[in-house]
Design an enzyme around this catalytic site. Structure first.
Site, PDB file in Angstrom:
ATOM      1  N   LYS A 147      34.940  36.748 -25.477  1.00 52.61           N
ATOM      2  CA  LYS A 147      35.740  37.106 -24.663  1.00 52.61           C
ATOM      3  C   LYS A 147      35.830  35.885 -23.264  1.00 52.61           C
ATOM      4  O   LYS A 147      34.536  35.766 -22.925  1.00 52.61           O
ATOM      5  CB  LYS A 147      35.667  38.352 -23.975  1.00 52.61           C
ATOM      6  CG  LYS A 147      35.712  39.306 -24.985  1.00 52.61           C
ATOM      7  CD  LYS A 147      37.305  39.887 -24.958  1.00 52.61           C
ATOM      8  CE  LYS A 147      37.264  41.187 -25.886  1.00 52.61           C
ATOM      9  NZ  LYS A 147      38.791  41.801 -25.814  1.00 52.61           N
ATOM     10  N   ASP A 176      38.973  34.798 -27.047  1.00 51.35           N
ATOM     11  CA  ASP A 176      39.934  35.901 -26.726  1.00 51.35           C
ATOM     12  C   ASP A 176      40.095  35.997 -25.070  1.00 51.35           C
ATOM     13  O   ASP A 176      39.091  36.579 -24.279  1.00 51.35           O
ATOM     14  CB  ASP A 176      39.678  37.348 -27.339  1.00 51.35           C
ATOM     15  CG  ASP A 176      40.729  38.355 -26.823  1.00 51.35           C
ATOM     16  OD1 ASP A 176      41.721  37.965 -26.206  1.00 51.35           O
ATOM     17  OD2 ASP A 176      40.792  39.418 -27.467  1.00 51.35           O
ATOM     18  N   GLU A 202      43.046  33.391 -28.566  1.00 54.04           N
ATOM     19  CA  GLU A 202      43.968  34.786 -28.601  1.00 54.04           C
ATOM     20  C   GLU A 202      44.252  35.158 -27.299  1.00 54.04           C
ATOM     21  O   GLU A 202      43.735  35.234 -26.306  1.00 54.04           O
ATOM     22  CB  GLU A 202      42.939  35.969 -29.117  1.00 54.04           C
ATOM     23  CG  GLU A 202      43.389  37.175 -29.602  1.00 54.04           C
ATOM     24  CD  GLU A 202      42.386  37.862 -30.173  1.00 54.04           C
ATOM     25  OE1 GLU A 202      41.656  37.647 -30.981  1.00 54.04           O
ATOM     26  OE2 GLU A 202      42.465  39.152 -29.977  1.00 54.04           O
ATOM     27  N   ASP A 230      47.809  39.175 -29.540  1.00 55.48           N
ATOM     28  CA  ASP A 230      47.377  40.386 -29.703  1.00 55.48           C
ATOM     29  C   ASP A 230      48.078  41.390 -28.691  1.00 55.48           C
ATOM     30  O   ASP A 230      48.967  42.057 -29.240  1.00 55.48           O
ATOM     31  CB  ASP A 230      45.920  40.391 -29.167  1.00 55.48           C
ATOM     32  CG  ASP A 230      45.154  41.833 -29.492  1.00 55.48           C
ATOM     33  OD1 ASP A 230      45.942  42.531 -30.304  1.00 55.48           O
ATOM     34  OD2 ASP A 230      44.143  41.741 -29.191  1.00 55.48           O
ATOM     35  N   LYS A 254      46.465  45.537 -35.054  1.00 57.69           N
ATOM     36  CA  LYS A 254      45.570  46.590 -35.170  1.00 57.69           C
ATOM     37  C   LYS A 254      46.477  47.811 -35.600  1.00 57.69           C
ATOM     38  O   LYS A 254      47.322  48.559 -35.076  1.00 57.69           O
ATOM     39  CB  LYS A 254      45.214  47.195 -33.525  1.00 57.69           C
ATOM     40  CG  LYS A 254      44.542  46.002 -32.643  1.00 57.69           C
ATOM     41  CD  LYS A 254      44.309  46.408 -31.366  1.00 57.69           C
ATOM     42  CE  LYS A 254      43.175  45.573 -30.477  1.00 57.69           C
ATOM     43  NZ  LYS A 254      43.427  44.358 -30.604  1.00 57.69           N
TER      44      LYS A 254
HETATM   45 MG    MG Z   1      42.226  40.613 -28.423  1.00 59.54          MG
END
Ligand code: MG
Length: 344
Positions: A147, A176, A202, A230, A254
């Site tokens: 991240k 991300d 991302e 995302d 997801k």
């Molecule tokens: Mg993500």
């Protein structure tokens, strides 16, 4: 051919859960400590039973757990195919949960022979990633997710170089940003990524940033590193819009957040889209449904974004332990009835 519940009456039960994460999850809106959601159990007239899970993720634009629970309770314990069709599109998590609980196909028929898929190891944000990456590499992981957009951008770029240096050759990193950058930051990062082992970046800018769609399309065209959407693709309509816009990058899916994952995936497959399957930090019940979709995907195979377990303090709710590879058998070993009982 899409699955539809038979037009007979089913008995539907729900259980709301509230589970402590083993460690709070860092999000753009601060730490997230407790996962709330609904488990759904559907029993047919012939006694066959199925399970599903509605697990909304705050900030992803789906319904809240309260909304899902209210709509599920309003069914009064009975369900027909028409009830499912009548649920508003907005209740994507609940629709997906009911669909999964009504599905009586034997997944073994479709995915049992599928090869194992790699799993991306989730690294902690900041410098803690440097300490953890070598042991994950030692364990066999070759795809790592880190991240960014959490701390100071210049510090993070320096850390990123250190991180690349400690990873084994052949390893790939997914960055991300969770929408945390502006255009200038995103450009500096994408430039830096061009000479690094980066699989994709991302959600560099926020879904609701000004001109986000043009900005993302522009970044995707200007830099060689693939960009993955995302947060921008939280609902079914989003996929249609981005497919229509000719998005050249990757789509993070997801399945837990999609009212009808099978239909959405069919559209992505028809467009030959590049797809990464990702956890919504759901329990083993939701993960089982999501991973079945991942194993059924016929497109290019990418490491699963499911390197999250053990996720919950109460281990009974976890999916399969994070390992460098997951097989369909690992997924079928999840016992949804045991999880349902644990939530009782
Ligand atoms: Mg993500």
């Amino acid at each position: 051919m899409f699955f539809q519940p038979r037009p007979v009456h089913h008995k539907i039960q729900i259980r709301r859960y509230s589970l402590d994460f083993r460690m709070p999850v860092r999000t753009a809106h601060g730490p997230w400590a407790v996962r709330e959601g609904l488990l759904v159990r559907v029993e047919d007239a012939d006694g066959s039973v199925g399970y599903g899970e509605a697990a909304p993720v705050p900030g992803f634009g789906s319904e809240s757990v309260d909304e899902a629970e209210k709509a599920a309770r309003a069914l009064g314990g009975r369900l027909t195919g028409a009830d499912l069709e009548a649920l508003p599109k907005r209740l994507g998590c609940l629709r997906q949960a009911i669909r999964a609980a009504c599905d009586r196909r034997i997944p073994g028929d479709s995915v049992a022979g599928r090869p194992s898929l790699g799993v991306a190891a989730l690294l902690p944000a900041g410098s803690a990633a440097l300490a953890e990456a070598p042991s994950k590499a030692e364990a066999g992981f070759r795809v790592f997710k880190w991240k960014v957009g959490v701390g100071d951008a210049a510090d993070e770029r320096a850390l990123f170089d250190d991180l690349c240096a400690v990873l084994p050759s052949g390893a790939r990193i997914r960055l991300d940003a969770n929408g945390g950058w502006d255009r200038r930051r995103a450009e500096r990062w994408l430039e830096r990524c061009a000479e690094r082992p980066v699989e994709f970046v991302e959600q560099p800018v926020a879904r609701d940033a000004r001109g986000a769609e043009d900005l993302l399309l522009g970044l995707a065209a200007d830099y060689p590193v693939p960009i993955a959407l995302d947060e921008s693709v939280a609902g079914e309509e989003d996929f249609e819009r981005w497919l229509g816009a000719g998005w050249p990058g990757i789509f993070v899916i997801k399945p837990s957040l999609l009212g009808d994952p099978e239909a959405a995936l069919a559209k992505l497959a028809a467009a030959k889209a590049r797809v990464v399957f990702s956890s919504a930090l759901e329990t083993g019940i939701g993960a089982r449904s999501s991973l079945r979709h991942a194993f059924a995907w016929n497109g290019e195979a990418r490491a699963l974004g499911f390197g999250v377990w053990p996720l919950f303090a109460d281990a009974r709710f976890n999916g399969p332990a994070a390992a460098p590879f997951l097989s369909p058998q690992d997924v079928e070993r999840i016992d949804p009835e045991a999880l349902w009982n644990a939530a009782g």
